[in-house]
Motif scaffolding. Structure first.
Motif, PDB file in Angstrom:
ATOM      1  N   LEU A  40       0.825  -1.208   0.000  1.00 11.86           N
ATOM      2  CA  LEU A  40       0.000   0.000   0.000  1.00 11.86           C
ATOM      3  C   LEU A  40       0.862   1.262   0.000  1.00 11.86           C
ATOM      4  CD1 LEU A  40      -2.843  -0.930   2.528  1.00 11.86           C
ATOM      5  CD2 LEU A  40      -3.071  -0.618   0.055  1.00 11.86           C
ATOM      6  N   SER A  41       1.940   1.255   0.779  1.00 17.02           N
ATOM      7  CA  SER A  41       2.791   2.449   0.838  1.00 17.02           C
ATOM      8  C   SER A  41       3.515   2.684  -0.476  1.00 17.02           C
ATOM      9  CB  SER A  41       3.798   2.325   1.987  1.00 17.02           C
ATOM     10  OG  SER A  41       4.643   1.218   1.797  1.00 17.02           O
ATOM     11  N   THR A  42       3.916   1.595  -1.163  1.00 18.14           N
ATOM     12  CA  THR A  42       4.546   1.737  -2.484  1.00 18.14           C
ATOM     13  C   THR A  42       3.567   2.344  -3.479  1.00 18.14           C
ATOM     14  OG1 THR A  42       5.990  -0.161  -2.081  1.00 18.14           O
ATOM     15  CG2 THR A  42       5.667   0.502  -4.377  1.00 18.14           C
ATOM     16  N   VAL A 206       1.924  10.085   2.984  1.00 17.47           N
ATOM     17  CA  VAL A 206       3.089  10.234   3.851  1.00 17.47           C
ATOM     18  C   VAL A 206       2.854   9.532   5.188  1.00 17.47           C
ATOM     19  CG1 VAL A 206       4.515  11.895   5.114  1.00 17.47           C
ATOM     20  CG2 VAL A 206       3.836  12.368   2.762  1.00 17.47           C
ATOM     21  N   LEU A 207       1.659   9.699   5.755  1.00 21.67           N
ATOM     22  CA  LEU A 207       1.348   9.056   7.036  1.00 21.67           C
ATOM     23  C   LEU A 207       1.403   7.534   6.908  1.00 21.67           C
ATOM     24  CD1 LEU A 207      -1.618  11.275   8.293  1.00 21.67           C
ATOM     25  CD2 LEU A 207       0.752  11.318   9.070  1.00 21.67           C
ATOM     26  N   LEU A 208       0.928   7.010   5.781  1.00 21.53           N
ATOM     27  CA  LEU A 208       0.966   5.566   5.551  1.00 21.53           C
ATOM     28  C   LEU A 208       2.409   5.061   5.482  1.00 21.53           C
ATOM     29  CD1 LEU A 208      -0.563   2.938   4.940  1.00 21.53           C
ATOM     30  CD2 LEU A 208      -0.583   3.607   2.525  1.00 21.53           C
ATOM     31  N   VAL A 209       3.256   5.815   4.771  1.00 24.86           N
ATOM     32  CA  VAL A 209       4.669   5.436   4.673  1.00 24.86           C
ATOM     33  C   VAL A 209       5.344   5.509   6.038  1.00 24.86           C
ATOM     34  CG1 VAL A 209       6.902   6.074   3.680  1.00 24.86           C
ATOM     35  CG2 VAL A 209       4.858   6.116   2.256  1.00 24.86           C
ATOM     36  N   LYS A 272      14.948  25.167   3.641  1.00 23.76           N
ATOM     37  CA  LYS A 272      13.931  24.159   3.940  1.00 23.76           C
ATOM     38  C   LYS A 272      14.314  22.793   3.379  1.00 23.76           C
ATOM     39  CE  LYS A 272      10.354  26.507   5.667  1.00 23.76           C
ATOM     40  NZ  LYS A 272      10.628  27.850   5.219  1.00 23.76           N
ATOM     41  N   LYS A 273      13.756  21.749   4.001  1.00 23.56           N
ATOM     42  CA  LYS A 273      13.886  20.390   3.494  1.00 23.56           C
ATOM     43  C   LYS A 273      12.508  19.741   3.531  1.00 23.56           C
ATOM     44  CE  LYS A 273      18.233  20.361   2.520  1.00 23.56           C
ATOM     45  NZ  LYS A 273      18.720  20.123   1.142  1.00 23.56           N
ATOM     46  N   SER A 274      12.163  19.059   2.458  1.00 22.11           N
ATOM     47  CA  SER A 274      10.799  18.558   2.276  1.00 22.11           C
ATOM     48  C   SER A 274      10.580  17.215   2.961  1.00 22.11           C
ATOM     49  CB  SER A 274      10.493  18.427   0.781  1.00 22.11           C
ATOM     50  OG  SER A 274       9.222  17.834   0.586  1.00 22.11           O
ATOM     51  N   LEU A 275       9.660  17.209   3.914  1.00 23.35           N
ATOM     52  CA  LEU A 275       9.259  15.956   4.561  1.00 23.35           C
ATOM     53  C   LEU A 275       8.433  15.102   3.611  1.00 23.35           C
ATOM     54  CD1 LEU A 275       9.095  14.379   7.338  1.00 23.35           C
ATOM     55  CD2 LEU A 275       6.897  15.531   7.640  1.00 23.35           C
ATOM     56  N   ALA A 276       7.539  15.763   2.858  1.00 24.78           N
ATOM     57  CA  ALA A 276       6.639  15.032   1.955  1.00 24.78           C
ATOM     58  C   ALA A 276       7.410  14.287   0.868  1.00 24.78           C
ATOM     59  CB  ALA A 276       5.638  15.992   1.330  1.00 24.78           C
ATOM     60  N   THR A 277       8.522  14.864   0.417  1.00 23.30           N
ATOM     61  CA  THR A 277       9.353  14.189  -0.587  1.00 23.30           C
ATOM     62  C   THR A 277      10.349  13.244   0.067  1.00 23.30           C
ATOM     63  OG1 THR A 277       9.179  16.120  -2.041  1.00 23.30           O
ATOM     64  CG2 THR A 277      10.943  14.570  -2.516  1.00 23.30           C
ATOM     65  N   GLY A 278      10.871  13.624   1.235  1.00 23.30           N
ATOM     66  CA  GLY A 278      11.922  12.852   1.878  1.00 23.30           C
ATOM     67  C   GLY A 278      11.478  11.486   2.379  1.00 23.30           C
ATOM     68  N   VAL A 279      10.279  11.419   2.975  1.00 23.33           N
ATOM     69  CA  VAL A 279       9.814  10.140   3.522  1.00 23.33           C
ATOM     70  C   VAL A 279       9.641   9.083   2.426  1.00 23.33           C
ATOM     71  CG1 VAL A 279       7.920   8.987   4.722  1.00 23.33           C
ATOM     72  CG2 VAL A 279       8.803  11.154   5.589  1.00 23.33           C
ATOM     73  N   PRO A 280       8.945   9.405   1.318  1.00 23.15           N
ATOM     74  CA  PRO A 280       8.853   8.393   0.248  1.00 23.15           C
ATOM     75  C   PRO A 280      10.208   8.014  -0.339  1.00 23.15           C
ATOM     76  CG  PRO A 280       7.192  10.090  -0.054  1.00 23.15           C
ATOM     77  CD  PRO A 280       8.113  10.571   1.025  1.00 23.15           C
ATOM     78  N   MET A 281      11.104   9.008  -0.507  1.00 20.81           N
ATOM     79  CA  MET A 281      12.425   8.702  -1.055  1.00 20.81           C
ATOM     80  C   MET A 281      13.211   7.784  -0.130  1.00 20.81           C
ATOM     81  SD  MET A 281      14.023  12.023  -2.920  1.00 20.81           S
ATOM     82  CE  MET A 281      13.455  12.522  -4.546  1.00 20.81           C
ATOM     83  N   ALA A 282      13.095   8.018   1.185  1.00 24.38           N
ATOM     84  CA  ALA A 282      13.813   7.172   2.138  1.00 24.38           C
ATOM     85  C   ALA A 282      13.343   5.732   2.028  1.00 24.38           C
ATOM     86  CB  ALA A 282      13.606   7.691   3.559  1.00 24.38           C
ATOM     87  N   LYS A 283      12.040   5.554   1.841  1.00 21.40           N
ATOM     88  CA  LYS A 283      11.512   4.192   1.731  1.00 21.40           C
ATOM     89  C   LYS A 283      12.071   3.490   0.494  1.00 21.40           C
ATOM     90  CE  LYS A 283       7.365   1.413   1.351  1.00 21.40           C
ATOM     91  NZ  LYS A 283       7.909   0.649   0.217  1.00 21.40           N
ATOM     92  N   VAL A 284      12.267   4.259  -0.583  1.00 21.09           N
ATOM     93  CA  VAL A 284      12.784   3.674  -1.821  1.00 21.09           C
ATOM     94  C   VAL A 284      14.293   3.435  -1.734  1.00 21.09           C
ATOM     95  CG1 VAL A 284      13.081   4.053  -4.298  1.00 21.09           C
ATOM     96  CG2 VAL A 284      10.940   4.696  -3.190  1.00 21.09           C
ATOM     97  N   LEU A 285      15.017   4.361  -1.095  1.00 21.71           N
ATOM     98  CA  LEU A 285      16.479   4.313  -1.116  1.00 21.71           C
ATOM     99  C   LEU A 285      17.095   3.375  -0.081  1.00 21.71           C
ATOM    100  CD1 LEU A 285      17.301   8.090  -1.656  1.00 21.71           C
ATOM    101  CD2 LEU A 285      17.858   6.234  -3.217  1.00 21.71           C
ATOM    102  N   PHE A 286      16.439   3.248   1.078  1.00 24.10           N
ATOM    103  CA  PHE A 286      17.066   2.529   2.175  1.00 24.10           C
ATOM    104  C   PHE A 286      16.320   1.251   2.529  1.00 24.10           C
ATOM    105  CE2 PHE A 286      17.818   7.134   2.949  1.00 24.10           C
ATOM    106  CZ  PHE A 286      19.183   7.131   2.668  1.00 24.10           C
ATOM    107  N   PRO A 287      16.996   0.286   3.149  1.00 19.31           N
ATOM    108  CA  PRO A 287      16.328  -0.948   3.579  1.00 19.31           C
ATOM    109  C   PRO A 287      15.190  -0.653   4.556  1.00 19.31           C
ATOM    110  CG  PRO A 287      18.717  -1.176   3.710  1.00 19.31           C
ATOM    111  CD  PRO A 287      18.438   0.265   3.429  1.00 19.31           C
ATOM    112  N   SER A 288      14.142  -1.470   4.507  1.00 24.75           N
ATOM    113  CA  SER A 288      12.965  -1.233   5.343  1.00 24.75           C
ATOM    114  C   SER A 288      13.312  -1.164   6.821  1.00 24.75           C
ATOM    115  CB  SER A 288      11.927  -2.339   5.111  1.00 24.75           C
ATOM    116  OG  SER A 288      11.496  -2.341   3.771  1.00 24.75           O
TER     117      SER A 288
END
Length: 345
Positions: A40-42, A206-209, A272-288
């Motif tokens: 679902l998060s993907t 974002v909340l789901l991720v 500024k640094k984007s939380l909305a962009t950063g959280v999804p990117m972290a899920k894609v870039l790093f191990p769960s």
């Protein structure tokens, strides 16, 4: 100033984020449930970037692109100065935080700027809003490509990231975004009419991720890995990095000869640094198993930047109003008489 900081209240989204972390801490998803939430998060991430592409007006970028000095300054702060500060800080104090937390700090430094809050604070501070719209939007567009590359370079001391992570970025972020842009002529008007509903969709994604990531981290023993001292040190490091960047963007813009309006845009878009962009990117870039720890410095930094910039925006607004009042007294219909030089008599 301290009174204003203490009177600041987090918005509903920040409150929802904190509530999500609490729920994930006590009721993490496991087993089959975890697999379902991963899927679902993907899907939610792909939807989020698709809708971003569908809503992004190309005219906004074209209209503001002529102010290239301002845009290059903001992009340099976001994608060059920030990572340099993070790397220097890590090199100077490698034992200040654990490896996963330093990973999160360095990840924060590679992210693009926010859009909504950068524009909102620029508007409050009487800054160059059209330029802020263009720069913040461009930062997010470029960030889809630049951030993964920066992560690969900046985090090389942590072993870097695999080529498969780059392909995941392309498949889960860039392709949906480009598809949204291609379909904008057909669904762009609908997206503009339903901004509020789609905003809820973005935040819900974002909340789901966050829930999925923190569930995995809690199962792996997140709160046993990070004591209270660790959280305190995250606050200190985030605060120091934010202070350095705010000082650099403020005085750097003045040294480069920008006026008040442009300075405000540079400060709020470049820090500024984007939380909305950063959280999804972290899920894609790093191990769960490491995503929950990795995004923790980002969530703290996000709240901190909102509080500090809320105070700065009001200060900029007061300075602008005082300057405007002084100009009206000097040059308006009821201007003060200019004293005559006695030597001229």
């Amino acid at each position: 100033m301290m009174r204003r900081i203490l009177s600041y209240r987090p918005d509903a989204f920040i409150t929802a984020l904190i509530a999500t972390i609490v729920v994930a801490s006590f009721l993490p998803c496991r087993g089959v449930g975890q697999q379902i939430f991963e899927w679902l998060s993907t899907a939610a991430i792909a939807l989020l970037f698709f809708l971003q592409g569908a809503r992004l007006p190309r005219e906004t970028v074209v209209a503001g692109i002529t102010h290239w000095r301002l845009h290059l300054t903001i992009l340099a702060s976001t994608f060059i100065f920030f990572p340099i500060v993070g790397v220097i800080f890590h090199t100077a104090f490698p034992n200040l935080l654990s490896r996963p937390l330093w990973l999160g700090i360095l990840f924060v430094c590679t992210l693009p700027s926010t859009v909504q809050s950068s524009i909102a604070f620029t508007s409050i501070g009487r800054g160059n809003v059209p330029a802020a719209i263009c720069s913040a939007t461009a930062s997010n567009i470029f960030g889809i490509l630049i951030t993964p590359l920066l992560v690969g370079v900046v985090l090389r001391l942590h072993g870097g990231i695999s080529a498969s992570s780059i392909w995941k970025i392309v498949a889960e972020l860039l392709v949906p975004f480009c598809l949204g842009q291609l379909l904008r002529p057909f669904i762009g008007a609908w997206a503009q009419r339903n901004k509020k509903m789609l905003s809820l969709t973005d935040r819900g994604s974002v909340l789901l991720v966050v829930y999925t990531a923190f569930s995995e981290a809690v199962v792996q023993g997140l709160w046993h890995q990070i004591p209270l001292e660790g959280l305190a040190m995250i606050l200190v490091v985030d605060a120091v990095i934010l202070a350095i960047v705010l000082l650099a963007t403020t005085y750097g813009s003045r040294l480069l000869g920008f006026n008040h309006e442009d300075e405000v845009a540079i400060v709020f878009c470049g820090s500024k640094k984007s939380l909305a962009t950063g959280v999804p990117m972290a899920k894609v870039l790093f191990p769960s198993a490491t995503v929950g720890v990795t995004v923790l410095p980002l969530m703290i930094f996000h709240q901190m930047q909102l509080m500090v910039c809320a105070v700065l925006a009001r200060r900029y607004a007061r300075r602008f109003e005082q300057t405007a009042l002084a100009d009206s007294l000097d040059h308006g219909p009821h201007a003060r008489p200019i004293p005559r030089d006695p030597a001229a008599s």
